[in-house]
Design an enzyme around this catalytic site. Structure first.
Site, short mmCIF file in Angstrom:
data_model
loop_
_atom_site.label_atom_id
_atom_site.label_comp_id
_atom_site.label_asym_id
_atom_site.label_seq_id
_atom_site.Cartn_x
_atom_site.Cartn_y
_atom_site.Cartn_z
N ARG A 1 0.81 -1.22 0.00
CA ARG A 1 0.00 0.00 0.00
C ARG A 1 0.84 1.28 0.00
O ARG A 1 0.31 2.36 -0.19
CB ARG A 1 -0.97 -0.02 1.20
CG ARG A 1 -2.17 -0.90 0.93
CD ARG A 1 -3.01 -1.05 2.17
NE ARG A 1 -2.40 -2.01 3.11
CZ ARG A 1 -2.81 -2.15 4.36
NH1 ARG A 1 -3.77 -1.39 4.85
NH2 ARG A 1 -2.23 -3.05 5.15
N THR B 1 3.80 -14.82 9.81
CA THR B 1 4.60 -14.29 10.92
C THR B 1 5.24 -15.41 11.76
O THR B 1 6.35 -15.23 12.26
CB THR B 1 3.73 -13.39 11.82
OG1 THR B 1 2.49 -14.07 12.08
CG2 THR B 1 3.40 -12.07 11.12
C1 UD1 Z 1 -0.53 -9.27 12.39
C2 UD1 Z 1 -1.10 -10.22 13.42
C3 UD1 Z 1 -2.38 -9.63 13.99
C4 UD1 Z 1 -2.12 -8.26 14.57
C5 UD1 Z 1 -1.46 -7.36 13.54
C6 UD1 Z 1 -1.01 -6.10 14.20
C7 UD1 Z 1 -0.48 -12.45 12.62
C8 UD1 Z 1 -0.95 -13.68 11.97
N1 UD1 Z 1 -1.37 -11.48 12.78
O1 UD1 Z 1 -1.46 -9.20 11.35
O2 UD1 Z 1 -2.90 -10.47 15.00
O3 UD1 Z 1 -3.34 -7.68 15.02
O4 UD1 Z 1 -0.28 -8.00 12.99
O5 UD1 Z 1 -0.57 -5.20 13.23
O6 UD1 Z 1 0.67 -12.37 13.02
N2 UD1 Z 1 5.95 -10.52 8.06
C9 UD1 Z 1 7.10 -11.20 7.74
N3 UD1 Z 1 7.01 -12.39 7.11
C10 UD1 Z 1 5.83 -12.98 6.81
C11 UD1 Z 1 4.65 -12.26 7.15
C12 UD1 Z 1 4.74 -11.06 7.78
O7 UD1 Z 1 8.20 -10.71 8.01
O8 UD1 Z 1 5.84 -14.06 6.27
C13 UD1 Z 1 6.05 -9.23 8.74
C14 UD1 Z 1 5.44 -8.10 7.96
O9 UD1 Z 1 6.43 -7.46 7.14
C15 UD1 Z 1 4.97 -7.15 9.07
C16 UD1 Z 1 4.64 -8.10 10.22
O10 UD1 Z 1 5.32 -9.30 9.94
O11 UD1 Z 1 6.00 -6.29 9.51
C17 UD1 Z 1 3.15 -8.34 10.35
O12 UD1 Z 1 2.70 -8.97 9.18
P1 UD1 Z 1 1.31 -8.61 8.52
O13 UD1 Z 1 1.11 -9.43 7.34
O14 UD1 Z 1 1.20 -7.13 8.38
O15 UD1 Z 1 0.31 -9.12 9.66
P2 UD1 Z 1 -1.15 -8.60 9.89
O16 UD1 Z 1 -2.04 -9.26 8.94
O17 UD1 Z 1 -1.17 -7.15 9.98
#
Ligand code: UD1
Ligand code: CA
Length: 536
Positions: free
Chosen positions: A19, A85
Site C-alpha cells: 500500500r 509471521t
Molecule cells: C498481524 C497479526 C495480527 C495483529 C497485527 C497487528 C499475525 C498472523 N497477525 O497481522 O494479530 O493484530 O499483525 O498489526 O501475526 N511478516 C514477515 N514475514 C511474513 C509475514 C509477515 O516478516 O511471512 C512481517 C510483515 O512485514 C509485518 C509483520 O510481519 O512487519 C506483520 O505482518 P502482517 O502481514 O502485516 O500481519 P497482519 O495481517 O497485519
C-alpha cells in the site's frame, strides 16, 4: 531466575508493504529523520538484548544495506517466501543460534515507529514478573477491523488470538487487539512454532496461533494492554506515514519544550529524532532541524530555517537560512536568506548576511560577509570583512581552487577573488577589482580602469527622453556644445579628483592583463577604494 534482559529481539520486516506504492521497502521510509525500522530498532535498543535479528524479504538488499551501515550489530535474516509471521520467527530463531528454554525472545513488527522503549521495557518486566511463556502487548481500540482479537475466558485469562479473517461474529466484536508485539520464553515458543499449521483463511503460519497452543499446553500466557493504543499503530500507506510523522513531531517538540526550548509554533516546527537542543534555545515558526543538528544554549533559530547536520553555537542567531553540515560559532549572526553549504564554518561572532552562499568556507572569529556574496573553498582569518557582491571565483571549469584571506582584511565590494589566490593580513582590495595574484600583507590591491566621462552624451543620443530633460534642467547645454559629436566615445582626460586617488606602487601587478583576454585595458568603471567612497 530469568535475567531481566531479553536474550533476543526479532523484528519482522519481510512484508512487501504494497500500500505504500513504492519501490523502496516500506520499513525504509523516513519520518523524523530516521527510517521506520530505525525507530523500531532504537526503541528495542533500550532492552539491551544480546542478539537482534531483522527478518527481511521484499527489498532485502536495501534493508540489509541500511542495517550494515546504521546497525551493524543487527543480523539480517532472509525469509525467502513470506509464509506468515510464525514462519518468519521460526526462520529468525534458526539463524540466531542456541537459546536456553527460559531465555526471553521479544518479537515486534518493523513498521511501528511510535512504539516506545518504555512500553517494551514494561512488557518485558511484566513477562518476567509473571514467569509467563508468552506475554502479548494488546490494545483496546474502537475499530478493530483487520486486527487479530485477544480472546479471554470468563476469568479474563488469555485463551487465544483469532485473526480478523478467521473470526466468527462474536469474536469480531472484541475490541482488544493484538499489536503484534510479544515477549516469549524461547523453549515453549520453539515447541509451539514447530506445531503451527497453515490451516487458516490466509494459508499462513500465524505467530498468533502460538498463544492458543501454549494455553492448550497449560503454559502461562498473559496480555498487557498498552497505555496509549496510538503507539502500536503500524504504517501501511503514506497517509499513515504522515500521521505517524506528526505524532513523532509532537512528541519531539514537546520533549524539547519540557527540556527548556521555547518553540513558538509547535505545529510548524519539525525536529528530527537525532537533533539535540540545549536549554534556553528558541525555535521560531516554520523551522526544520534535521539529522544531527545541535543548537547550543541561548541560540535563536528561525523563522524559516532548514538546518541539516548543522551545529549552532551559544547565543547565535540564525534567520531564514538553509544550512547543511555547517558550523555556526557562538554569538554569530546568520541570515536572512543565507545558504550555508557543506563545510561552512563561521567563527565566534561572525556574520553571514543576506543572499550569501558559502561552501567549504572557514571564516574566522568576527569575520563578516554581510551581503550578496559567494564564498567557496576559502579560508578567511579573523575580523575580516568581505564586501558586497564579492565572489570567490573557485572554479576554472576543470578544478576547484582555494582562496586564503588573512585576518583584519577588507575586501572591497564587487571583488572577484580568482583562486588560487592569497590575501595577506591587514590587506585591502578596491571595489570592482579582479584579484588574480597574491596580495601582500598590508597592501591595497585595485584594478584601476580610468572612468570615462562623455559630456553631453544623453542630450545628443537620447534627445527628448526624460533623462535628456533632466540633464537640461540640470543645466546641460544643447547638442553640439560639448565634446566632439562625431567622436562621442573619445577617452576624456582623467578628472582632477580621479588623478588625486592614491594608487599604491604595486598596483600594476594586480592583474596580468596579457593573460586575461576578457579584461582588456580601458574598461569603464571605477576601482573604488574602501573609505574613499565619497569621491565623485
Ligand atoms: C498481524 C497479526 C495480527 C495483529 C497485527 C497487528 C499475525 C498472523 N497477525 O497481522 O494479530 O493484530 O499483525 O498489526 O501475526 N511478516 C514477515 N514475514 C511474513 C509475514 C509477515 O516478516 O511471512 C512481517 C510483515 O512485514 C509485518 C509483520 O510481519 O512487519 C506483520 O505482518 P502482517 O502481514 O502485516 O500481519 P497482519 O495481517 O497485519
Ligand atoms: Ca500489518
Amino acid at each position: 531466575m530469568t535475567s531481566s534482559r531479553p536474550v533476543a529481539v526479532i523484528i519482522l520486516a519481510a512484508g512487501e508493504g504494497k500500500r505504500m506504492r513504492s519501490t523502496r521497502p516500506k520499513v525504509l521510509h523516513h519520518i523524523a529523520g530516521r527510517s521506520l525500522l530505525h525507530h523500531v530498532l532504537s526503541a528495542a535498543g533500550a532492552l539491551a538484548a544480546a542478539r537482534t535479528a531483522v527478518v527481511v524479504g521484499h527489498g532485502r538488499e536495501q534493508v540489509a544495506a541500511m542495517l550494515a551501515e546504521q546497525a551493524p550489530e543487527v543480523v539480517p535474516v532472509v525469509q525467502d517466501r513470506q509464509h506468515g509471521t510464525g514462519h518468519a520467527v521460526r526462520v529468525a530463531l534458526a539463524a540466531l543460534g542456541e537459546l536456553a528454554p527460559g531465555d526471553t525472545v521479544v518479537v515486534l513488527p518493523g513498521d511501528t515507529p511510535l512504539l516506545t522503549s518504555a512500553t517494551l521495557t514494561a512488557l518485558v518486566a511484566q513477562h518476567h514478573a509473571r514467569a509467563a511463556a508468552a506475554t502479548v502487548l494488546s490494545a483496546v481500540i474502537d475499530d478493530a477491523t483487520g486486527y487479530g482479537r485477544v480472546v479471554r475466558d470468563g476469568d479474563g485469562a488469555v485463551r487465544a488470538i483469532v485473526e480478523h479473517r478467521d473470526a466468527d461474529a462474536a469474536t469480531a466484536t472484541i475490541r482488544e487487539i493484538n499489536t503484534g508485539v510479544y515477549a516469549f520464553a524461547a523453549g515453549p515458543l520453539q515447541t509451539a512454532l514447530a506445531r503451527l499449521t497453515r490451516d487458516n483463511a490466509q494459508g499462513e503460519e500465524y505467530l498468533t496461533d502460538v498463544v492458543g497452543l501454549l494455553v492448550a499446553a497449560g503454559q502461562p500466557v498473559a496480555a498487557r494492554v498498552v497505555d496509549d493504543p496510538g503507539e502500536a499503530g503500524g504504517v501501511n500507506d503514506r497517509v499513515q506515514l504522515a500521521a505517524a510523522g506528526r505524532v513523532l513531531r509532537d512528541r519531539i517538540v514537546e520533549a524539547a519544550m519540557r527540556a527548556g526550548t521555547t518553540v513558538v509554533d509547535p505545529r510548524t516546527t519539525w525536529i528530527d529524532a537525532d537533533v539535540t537542543l540545549e536549554p534556553d534555545t528558541t525555535i521560531a515558526p516554520n523551522t526544520f532541524l534535521h539529522g544531527r543538528t545541535h543548537v547550543a544554549r541561548g541560540a535563536v533559530i528561525g523563522p524559516e530555517c532548514t538546518l541539516t547536520d548543522t551545529t549552532v553555537g551559544a547565543g547565535a542567531t540564525v534567520l531564514r537560512t538553509t544550512a547543511e553540515r555547517a558550523e555556526i560559532g557562538a554569538g554569530a549572526v546568520v541570515g536572512p536568506y543565507s545558504h550555508l553549504r557543506p563545510g561552512t564554518r563561521l567563527g565566534r561572532e561572525g556574520k553571514i548576511g543576506s543572499f550569501v552562499e558559502t561552501k567549504s568556507a572557514d571564516l574566522g572569529n568576527q569575520t563578516k560577509v554581510p551581503h550578496l556574496a559567494y564564498v567557496g573553498d576559502a579560508v578567511v582569518g579573523e575580523r575580516s570583512n568581505i564586501g558586497c557582491t564579492t565572489v570567490f571565483v573557485n572554479y576554472d571549469g576543470v578544478a576547484k581552487h582555494r582562496t586564503v584571506i588573512g585576518s583584519d582584511v577588507r575586501i572591497g565590494s564587487d571583488t572577484m577573488l580568482v583562486a588560487p589566490v592569497t590575501v595577506g593580513d591587514g590587506a585591502y582590495t578596491g571595489a570592482g577589482s579582479v584579484i588574480r595574484e597574491d596580495v601582500p600583507p598590508g597592501a591595497l590591491a585595485v584594478r584601476e580602469g580610468r572612468q570615462r566621462i562623455i559630456e553631453g552624451w544623453v542630450s545628443r543620443r537620447r534627445p527628448g527622453s526624460p533623462a535628456a530633460r533632466a540633464a537640461a534642467a540640470a543645466g546641460v547645454q544643447a547638442p553640439g556644445s560639448a565634446g566632439d559629436p562625431e567622436h562621442p566615445d573619445e577617452m576624456p582626460q582623467p578628472s582632477a579628483a580621479e588623478a588625486a586617488v592614491p594608487i599604491p606602487a604595486h598596483q600594476g601587478d594586480v592583474a596580468h592583463r596579457s593573460e586575461l583576454p576578457h579584461t582588456g585595458e580601458g574598461e569603464a568603471g571605477i576601482a573604488g577604494i574602501p573609505g574613499a567612497g565619497s569621491r565623485t
